[in-house]
Design a protein around this motif. Structure first.
Motif, PDB file in Angstrom:
ATOM      1  N   TYR A  37       6.760   9.253  -8.832  1.00 51.48           N
ATOM      2  CA  TYR A  37       8.014   9.502  -8.124  1.00 51.48           C
ATOM      3  C   TYR A  37       9.144   9.783  -9.101  1.00 51.48           C
ATOM      4  CZ  TYR A  37       6.150   7.884  -3.627  1.00 51.48           C
ATOM      5  OH  TYR A  37       5.434   7.761  -2.468  1.00 51.48           O
ATOM      6  N   GLY A  55       3.785  -0.745  -0.296  1.00 50.55           N
ATOM      7  CA  GLY A  55       2.855   0.368  -0.271  1.00 50.55           C
ATOM      8  C   GLY A  55       3.315   1.582  -1.059  1.00 50.55           C
ATOM      9  N   ASP A  56       2.340   2.417  -1.413  1.00 55.32           N
ATOM     10  CA  ASP A  56       2.575   3.700  -2.085  1.00 55.32           C
ATOM     11  C   ASP A  56       3.373   3.562  -3.378  1.00 55.32           C
ATOM     12  OD1 ASP A  56       1.991   6.391  -2.168  1.00 55.32           O
ATOM     13  OD2 ASP A  56       3.772   7.000  -1.057  1.00 55.32           O
ATOM     14  N   ARG A  63       1.643   5.061  -9.971  1.00 59.24           N
ATOM     15  CA  ARG A  63       2.056   5.823  -8.771  1.00 59.24           C
ATOM     16  C   ARG A  63       3.576   5.913  -8.696  1.00 59.24           C
ATOM     17  NH1 ARG A  63       2.333   9.920  -5.512  1.00 59.24           N
ATOM     18  NH2 ARG A  63       2.815   9.409  -3.348  1.00 59.24           N
ATOM     19  N   TYR A  64       4.268   4.807  -8.956  1.00 55.78           N
ATOM     20  CA  TYR A  64       5.730   4.831  -8.921  1.00 55.78           C
ATOM     21  C   TYR A  64       6.273   5.764  -9.998  1.00 55.78           C
ATOM     22  CZ  TYR A  64      10.580   3.345  -9.109  1.00 55.78           C
ATOM     23  OH  TYR A  64      11.948   3.343  -9.117  1.00 55.78           O
ATOM     24  N   ARG A 115      -0.234   0.749  -9.312  1.00 56.14           N
ATOM     25  CA  ARG A 115       0.992   0.878  -8.531  1.00 56.14           C
ATOM     26  C   ARG A 115       2.147   1.377  -9.405  1.00 56.14           C
ATOM     27  NH1 ARG A 115       0.337  -4.847  -5.131  1.00 56.14           N
ATOM     28  NH2 ARG A 115      -1.378  -4.106  -3.796  1.00 56.14           N
ATOM     29  N   ASP A 174       1.446  16.115  -2.926  1.00 55.93           N
ATOM     30  CA  ASP A 174       1.750  14.688  -3.082  1.00 55.93           C
ATOM     31  C   ASP A 174       1.403  13.945  -1.798  1.00 55.93           C
ATOM     32  OD1 ASP A 174       2.882  12.526  -4.699  1.00 55.93           O
ATOM     33  OD2 ASP A 174       4.427  12.454  -3.167  1.00 55.93           O
ATOM     34  N   TYR A 175       0.556  12.929  -1.916  1.00 57.74           N
ATOM     35  CA  TYR A 175       0.181  12.097  -0.782  1.00 57.74           C
ATOM     36  C   TYR A 175       0.314  10.644  -1.145  1.00 57.74           C
ATOM     37  CZ  TYR A 175      -1.915  16.222   1.445  1.00 57.74           C
ATOM     38  OH  TYR A 175      -2.116  17.438   2.021  1.00 57.74           O
ATOM     39  N   LYS A 176       0.521   9.811  -0.151  1.00 55.86           N
ATOM     40  CA  LYS A 176       0.590   8.375  -0.406  1.00 55.86           C
ATOM     41  C   LYS A 176      -0.754   7.858  -0.899  1.00 55.86           C
ATOM     42  CE  LYS A 176      -0.706   6.570   4.149  1.00 55.86           C
ATOM     43  NZ  LYS A 176      -0.325   5.677   5.258  1.00 55.86           N
ATOM     44  N   VAL A 177      -0.711   6.746  -1.597  1.00 56.57           N
ATOM     45  CA  VAL A 177      -1.945   6.081  -2.039  1.00 56.57           C
ATOM     46  C   VAL A 177      -2.078   4.763  -1.297  1.00 56.57           C
ATOM     47  CG1 VAL A 177      -1.883   7.174  -4.304  1.00 56.57           C
ATOM     48  CG2 VAL A 177      -0.779   4.957  -3.975  1.00 56.57           C
ATOM     49  N   GLU A 178      -3.278   4.237  -1.243  1.00 60.03           N
ATOM     50  CA  GLU A 178      -3.544   3.032  -0.454  1.00 60.03           C
ATOM     51  C   GLU A 178      -3.581   1.761  -1.277  1.00 60.03           C
ATOM     52  OE1 GLU A 178      -3.426   2.999   2.728  1.00 60.03           O
ATOM     53  OE2 GLU A 178      -3.340   5.172   2.958  1.00 60.03           O
TER      54      GLU A 178
END
Length: 409
Positions: free
Chosen positions: A273, A218-219, A269-270, A266, A404-408
């Motif tokens: 980070y 996830g995330d 998103r990584y 994904r 910053d929030y997690k993604v689904e």
């Protein structure tokens, strides 16, 4: 009166310091020169020596005290595969008469000769694919380079050399590696064979894709096997190889566009980070396995920028500024090189005590993977725009930044 004078003096000093900082800001063109010269500096000893049949003669084999046995049988393929996977997008650019263009052309010419030598059994630098497990890993980096720059690195090879590479890649099928990111190495090599119309093993490809889908936690993060490890392997291996393997599969009608799009999201998103972990001073956390791979920690970010897929809230120029700061910290001095220009064991200096048991000199050339964005031409906005503050600079500077929030996905 004295207090007022000191306060005024302090304000003047701060203003001068800020002005000095502004004058020190480099342009995108200057950053590109620095990136190109640094990548050339790192990769030249490997490529030049292999082109001249002197890699085994001249490359030192430095290992930690508790190293795995037989590193001399695998370290040369490590050096070749990891170096060429990092330089491939840069070498794929067309020739020009600039200083950079001349460096590119020289490296490309020598790398083609090096590749020929590496699979010629009569050459002193013939490189092992046939014994030990480690070649499963580094054959994949060779294949990845061919995928990243087919017209520059694969198509110009003569037919004998191409057949020799195909034979070497197929020889890997008598071994299986670790039950983690290693599955992607086998999958990507087979994916390359598929891409050139050669016989390939569909089971190795499908098994790697199925397991990575299963290991997604996830995330934007994948577990490296059944248990999660907090390290940079999502960047060293997982995201770039998974996305590129799925890209091959989609082109061949063997995977859905949805699967590819999901993997790409994904990785993007990584990459967020990775951009956030670069501190205002251009340092980043030295955590997890294989930190001796240095700037390879930013491969996923560099690839997303190369693909021009950065999210809209991350400007290309802030990525350039952040990575340039990291690279200055790593490569301005000589701390990461020996007297002959070879990389030394360590993170930012000669620190053999932190090297993993599977690490040797050839392993270190994974560092080139952080330079993928040199594959964007010099007139791309990544290089032409003024430097922009990256996320941690904004955060520590008290200016506006995105939550910053997690993604689904």
């Amino acid at each position: 009166m004295k207090v007022k004078f000191l306060s005024t003096l302090m304000l003047v000093c701060i203003a001068l310091a800020v002005a000095g900082q502004k004058t020190k800001e480099s342009t995108g063109a200057q950053d590109r020169v620095f990136w190109a010269k640094t990548l050339y500096r790192i990769s030249y000893p490997v490529i030049h020596n292999l082109a001249n049949g002197t890699l085994k003669k001249n490359m030192p084999i430095e290992t930690p005290e508790n190293h795995d046995s037989n590193r001399e049988k695998v370290t040369y393929l490590e050096a070749l595969g990891r170096t060429m996977a990092g330089v491939a997008p840069w070498l794929a650019l067309p020739d020009d008469d600039t200083e950079e263009g001349k460096m590119r052309k020289q490296l490309r010419t020598e790398l083609l000769k090096a590749l020929t030598n590496s699979v010629d059994p009569a050459n002193p630098d013939y490189i092992n694919y046939r014994v030990e497990y480690q070649p499963i890993v580094d054959a994949a980096y060779v294949a990845h380079a061919f995928l990243r720059a087919p017209k520059a690195l694969w198509e110009p090879l003569d037919e004998v050399t191409k057949k020799r590479f195909i034979t070497e890649f197929k020889s890997l099928r008598d071994r299986s590696g670790a039950y983690n990111n290693w599955l992607l190495f086998a999958g990507l090599t087979e994916g390359f064979l598929m891409s050139i119309g050669e016989q390939y093993d569909p089971a190795r490809i499908q098994f790697s894709l199925n397991k990575m889908k299963e290991w997604y936690v996830g995330d934007g993060w994948y577990s490296d096997g059944a248990k999660f490890s907090m390290d940079y392997y999502n960047s060293y291996v997982i995201h770039p190889m998974l996305v590129d393997l799925l890209g091959i599969m989609v082109k061949k009608g063997r995977a859905s566009q949805t699967d590819y799009d999901s993997a790409l999201k994904r990785m993007i998103r990584y990459a967020e980070y990775l951009e956030r972990v670069i501190a205002p001073d251009g340092t980043y956390p030295a955590y997890g396995r294989s930190i001796t791979y240095r700037t390879a920690a930013f491969q996923a970010l560099a690839q997303v920028a190369l693909m021009e897929k950065l999210p809209q809230w991350i400007q290309p120029t802030q990525v350039r500024a952040a990575l340039t700061k990291v690279m200055h910290n790593m490569y301005d001095g000589n701390q990461n090189f020996d007297k002959d220009g070879w990389l030394v064991l360590g993170f930012n200096g000669h620190q053999p005590m932190i090297a993993d048991t599977y690490t040797s000199t050839g392993s270190l050339y994974m560092a080139t993977l952080g330079f993928l964005t040199l594959g964007l031409p010099a007139d791309n906005v990544f290089w032409t725009g003024p430097p922009a503050p990256w996320t941690s600079v904004k955060a520590w500077g008290g200016t506006a930044l995105k939550k910053d929030y997690k993604v689904e996905y």
